[in-house]
Design an enzyme around this catalytic site. Sequence first.
Site, PDB file in Angstrom:
ATOM      1  N   ALA A  31     -26.230   6.099   2.907  1.00  0.00           N
ATOM      2  CA  ALA A  31     -26.284   6.345   1.467  1.00  0.00           C
ATOM      3  C   ALA A  31     -26.913   7.725   1.226  1.00  0.00           C
ATOM      4  O   ALA A  31     -27.559   8.274   2.116  1.00  0.00           O
ATOM      5  CB  ALA A  31     -27.118   5.267   0.777  1.00  0.00           C
ATOM      6  N   GLN A  76     -29.497   8.560  -0.427  1.00  0.00           N
ATOM      7  CA  GLN A  76     -30.942   8.496  -0.175  1.00  0.00           C
ATOM      8  C   GLN A  76     -31.261   7.672   1.077  1.00  0.00           C
ATOM      9  O   GLN A  76     -32.241   6.927   1.110  1.00  0.00           O
ATOM     10  CB  GLN A  76     -31.660   7.928  -1.393  1.00  0.00           C
ATOM     11  CG  GLN A  76     -31.814   8.938  -2.529  1.00  0.00           C
ATOM     12  CD  GLN A  76     -32.696  10.139  -2.152  1.00  0.00           C
ATOM     13  OE1 GLN A  76     -33.569  10.043  -1.300  1.00  0.00           O
ATOM     14  NE2 GLN A  76     -32.461  11.271  -2.798  1.00  0.00           N
ATOM     15  N   SER A  77     -30.452   7.799   2.107  1.00  0.00           N
ATOM     16  CA  SER A  77     -30.666   7.033   3.333  1.00  0.00           C
ATOM     17  C   SER A  77     -31.915   7.500   4.084  1.00  0.00           C
ATOM     18  O   SER A  77     -32.097   8.695   4.337  1.00  0.00           O
ATOM     19  CB  SER A  77     -29.436   7.187   4.232  1.00  0.00           C
ATOM     20  OG  SER A  77     -29.733   6.759   5.551  1.00  0.00           O
ATOM     21  N   ASN A  78     -32.729   6.535   4.482  1.00  0.00           N
ATOM     22  CA  ASN A  78     -33.882   6.834   5.335  1.00  0.00           C
ATOM     23  C   ASN A  78     -33.447   6.999   6.789  1.00  0.00           C
ATOM     24  O   ASN A  78     -34.066   7.741   7.553  1.00  0.00           O
ATOM     25  CB  ASN A  78     -34.902   5.700   5.255  1.00  0.00           C
ATOM     26  CG  ASN A  78     -35.366   5.465   3.838  1.00  0.00           C
ATOM     27  OD1 ASN A  78     -35.962   6.345   3.230  1.00  0.00           O
ATOM     28  ND2 ASN A  78     -35.067   4.286   3.279  1.00  0.00           N
ATOM     29  N   VAL A 101     -30.635   8.294   7.913  1.00  0.00           N
ATOM     30  CA  VAL A 101     -30.101   9.636   8.082  1.00  0.00           C
ATOM     31  C   VAL A 101     -31.246  10.654   8.180  1.00  0.00           C
ATOM     32  O   VAL A 101     -31.245  11.534   9.048  1.00  0.00           O
ATOM     33  CB  VAL A 101     -29.154   9.910   6.883  1.00  0.00           C
ATOM     34  CG1 VAL A 101     -28.948  11.376   6.664  1.00  0.00           C
ATOM     35  CG2 VAL A 101     -27.831   9.185   7.087  1.00  0.00           C
TER      36      VAL A 101
END
Length: 342
Positions: free
Chosen positions: A82, A84-86, A88
Amino acid sequence: MKSDGNYLPRILEAFPRAHLCSLPTPLEDMPRLAAATGAGRLLIKRDDCASLAMGGNKERELEFYLGEALDRHCDTILITGAVQSNFVRLAAAAAAKLGLDCHIQLEERVANVDDLYRDSGNVLLDQLLGAVIHAYPHGEDEAGADRNLGVIADSLRARGRWPYIIPLSPTHKPLGALGYIVAAMELAEQLREMQVSPDEIIVPSGSGNTHAGLLFGLRALGVTTPVIGACVRRNAAEQSRRIAVRCDQIAELLDMRSPVGTDDVCLVDDALAPGYGLLNEPTRAAMTAAARKEGLILDPVYSGKAMASFLTRVGKGGRDATLLFIHTGGTPALFAYGERVL
Ligand SMILES: *Cc1c(COP(=O)(O)O)cnc(C)c1O
């Protein structure tokens, strides 16, 4: 076929692992939050304090993915998530730490977002960490997102690079879940040292690697404490199937009999609505209570929602119940939500 939990460390040794975080993470008492909510005792496993780039559960998962990437002499990490992926963000940090390049694909998983959501929080960190960002226009097409990673990988190979892909869809082997088998061993040891046996453990359940790995690890060690997954992406029925499949895949990967029974897979989805990455009132209340009673910061997508579910469990376990919450991190996303969290 092995079934004894004592074999776990030796079984895991067969998998290459990159050293990314300082472990163990703390296991802390939260007496003021317990008193405010009527629980006997609240314990929080602080995986948000894992040491790399602002912490979180994906650090443990990435130790195994990056271990395999190094083992295969890859020079570029490729991952999707996403906006706001953590995951990534931490992949970009892990790649930087190990001297690898990182390409990230950001999916449109949350509708009607503003500039803050697109530019702040994890996106700001992705850029600071030097990741190359690719956009993907869909958010609910795991197979499509993985296919597009394949396209990016081909173009990298054409330029002489050796990409390592961290896939999204649950058809791939659950390498990341091994990180939470390690966490289960760590937690079991901490509980033994503290001489406490919780009545229930709550963990956010998204891709399912964290939930399935923890559950599998605890059962393999003979720990029978109920593990409740708090749904953050799919409803309880759908997520139950996903976790059951994930546990079978872990057993296959480790070549051992699964210690997880059908009754072991427990999900609650009371804090999920209106959907992934979208706030609701119980989540805001849980985030506020944790901050004001314990100075504990939760995020709106995962740990805040899981805490909202956790607080509704308190009454159900009786006043003397000891509950344990796995804080999976995610706090940078807080800044992408701005005042909406208040
Ligand atoms: C990804 C994530 C989760 C969910 O973990 P899964 O292994 O995907 O189920 C929970 N909390 C945070 C902060 C995350 O980034």
